[in-house]
Design a protein around this motif. Sequence first.
Motif, PDB file in Angstrom:
ATOM      1  N   THR A   1       0.826  -1.208  -0.046  1.00  0.00           N
ATOM      2  CA  THR A   1       0.129   0.008   0.176  1.00  0.00           C
ATOM      3  C   THR A   1       0.844   1.297   0.015  1.00  0.00           C
ATOM      4  O   THR A   1       1.914   1.263   0.720  1.00  0.00           O
ATOM      5  CB  THR A   1      -0.960   0.092   1.090  1.00  0.00           C
ATOM      6  OG1 THR A   1      -1.847  -0.995   1.189  1.00  0.00           O
ATOM      7  CG2 THR A   1      -1.704   1.285   1.175  1.00  0.00           C
ATOM      8  N   LEU A   2       0.490   2.376  -0.884  1.00  0.00           N
ATOM      9  CA  LEU A   2       1.059   3.554  -0.863  1.00  0.00           C
ATOM     10  C   LEU A   2       0.024   4.540  -0.255  1.00  0.00           C
ATOM     11  O   LEU A   2      -1.041   4.575  -0.759  1.00  0.00           O
ATOM     12  CB  LEU A   2       1.514   3.875  -2.346  1.00  0.00           C
ATOM     13  CG  LEU A   2       2.385   2.978  -2.835  1.00  0.00           C
ATOM     14  CD1 LEU A   2       2.354   3.497  -4.550  1.00  0.00           C
ATOM     15  CD2 LEU A   2       3.717   2.848  -2.470  1.00  0.00           C
ATOM     16  N   LEU A   3       0.537   5.253   0.725  1.00  0.00           N
ATOM     17  CA  LEU A   3       0.001   6.068   1.512  1.00  0.00           C
ATOM     18  C   LEU A   3       0.294   7.687   0.930  1.00  0.00           C
ATOM     19  O   LEU A   3       1.192   7.979   0.938  1.00  0.00           O
ATOM     20  CB  LEU A   3      -0.093   6.165   2.961  1.00  0.00           C
ATOM     21  CG  LEU A   3      -0.732   7.275   3.620  1.00  0.00           C
ATOM     22  CD1 LEU A   3      -2.164   7.120   3.624  1.00  0.00           C
ATOM     23  CD2 LEU A   3      -0.488   7.112   5.108  1.00  0.00           C
ATOM     24  N   LEU A   4      -0.767   8.464   0.275  1.00  0.00           N
ATOM     25  CA  LEU A   4      -0.373   9.581  -0.157  1.00  0.00           C
ATOM     26  C   LEU A   4      -1.148  10.685   0.543  1.00  0.00           C
ATOM     27  O   LEU A   4      -2.155  10.597   0.831  1.00  0.00           O
ATOM     28  CB  LEU A   4      -0.928   9.615  -1.770  1.00  0.00           C
ATOM     29  CG  LEU A   4      -0.047   8.692  -2.833  1.00  0.00           C
ATOM     30  CD1 LEU A   4      -1.016   7.517  -2.988  1.00  0.00           C
ATOM     31  CD2 LEU A   4       0.220   9.181  -3.998  1.00  0.00           C
ATOM     32  N   GLN A   5      -0.398  11.662   0.865  1.00  0.00           N
ATOM     33  CA  GLN A   5      -1.019  12.886   1.584  1.00  0.00           C
ATOM     34  C   GLN A   5      -0.576  14.287   1.028  1.00  0.00           C
ATOM     35  O   GLN A   5       0.528  14.500   0.827  1.00  0.00           O
ATOM     36  CB  GLN A   5      -0.656  12.834   3.106  1.00  0.00           C
ATOM     37  CG  GLN A   5      -1.074  11.579   3.840  1.00  0.00           C
ATOM     38  CD  GLN A   5      -0.540  11.640   5.185  1.00  0.00           C
ATOM     39  OE1 GLN A   5      -1.060  12.318   6.201  1.00  0.00           O
ATOM     40  NE2 GLN A   5       0.322  10.908   5.600  1.00  0.00           N
ATOM     41  N   HIS A   6      -1.599  15.016   0.904  1.00  0.00           N
ATOM     42  CA  HIS A   6      -1.230  16.448   0.364  1.00  0.00           C
ATOM     43  C   HIS A   6      -1.960  17.298   1.528  1.00  0.00           C
ATOM     44  O   HIS A   6      -3.130  17.374   1.876  1.00  0.00           O
ATOM     45  CB  HIS A   6      -2.040  16.916  -0.808  1.00  0.00           C
ATOM     46  CG  HIS A   6      -1.893  18.186  -1.245  1.00  0.00           C
ATOM     47  ND1 HIS A   6      -2.467  18.490  -2.600  1.00  0.00           N
ATOM     48  CD2 HIS A   6      -0.820  19.018  -1.074  1.00  0.00           C
ATOM     49  CE1 HIS A   6      -1.980  19.601  -2.871  1.00  0.00           C
ATOM     50  NE2 HIS A   6      -0.899  20.088  -1.860  1.00  0.00           N
TER      51      HIS A   6
END
Length: 115
Positions: free
Chosen positions: A21-26
């Motif tokens: 899983t890749l967790l992406l946050q902006h």
Amino acid sequence: KGNAARSKAPAKSGGAIARRTLLLQHLGTGGRTWSEFASVAAALDSFIAGYEKELKRLNPDKPTLSYTADDLHVYVDSLKDVSMLVMDPQTNQYASKGKPFVKGQLLSRLKEAAK
């Protein structure tokens, strides 16, 4: 990089298939991050730990802090974006999951931790 070994059978974690899983946050202030995890659960644990770290930063005088699932959902909504890319072992491709998925998984993770 790019020559990572891949096993044919997905790893199992806690009885469930672990999905890379890749967790992406902006974060909205121009800050964007992504992190890679062996499973959705590990990504959620990291997200929750980041939330707790932020709570401590905002409330340095409080020795203990508590929060609800609703508080965590408000935090998710306050981020410009948060999403996950979850590996599908059947197709060996990543599936994009947005805020509603993240919020639902966080709720499930908190319920599991409360048992």
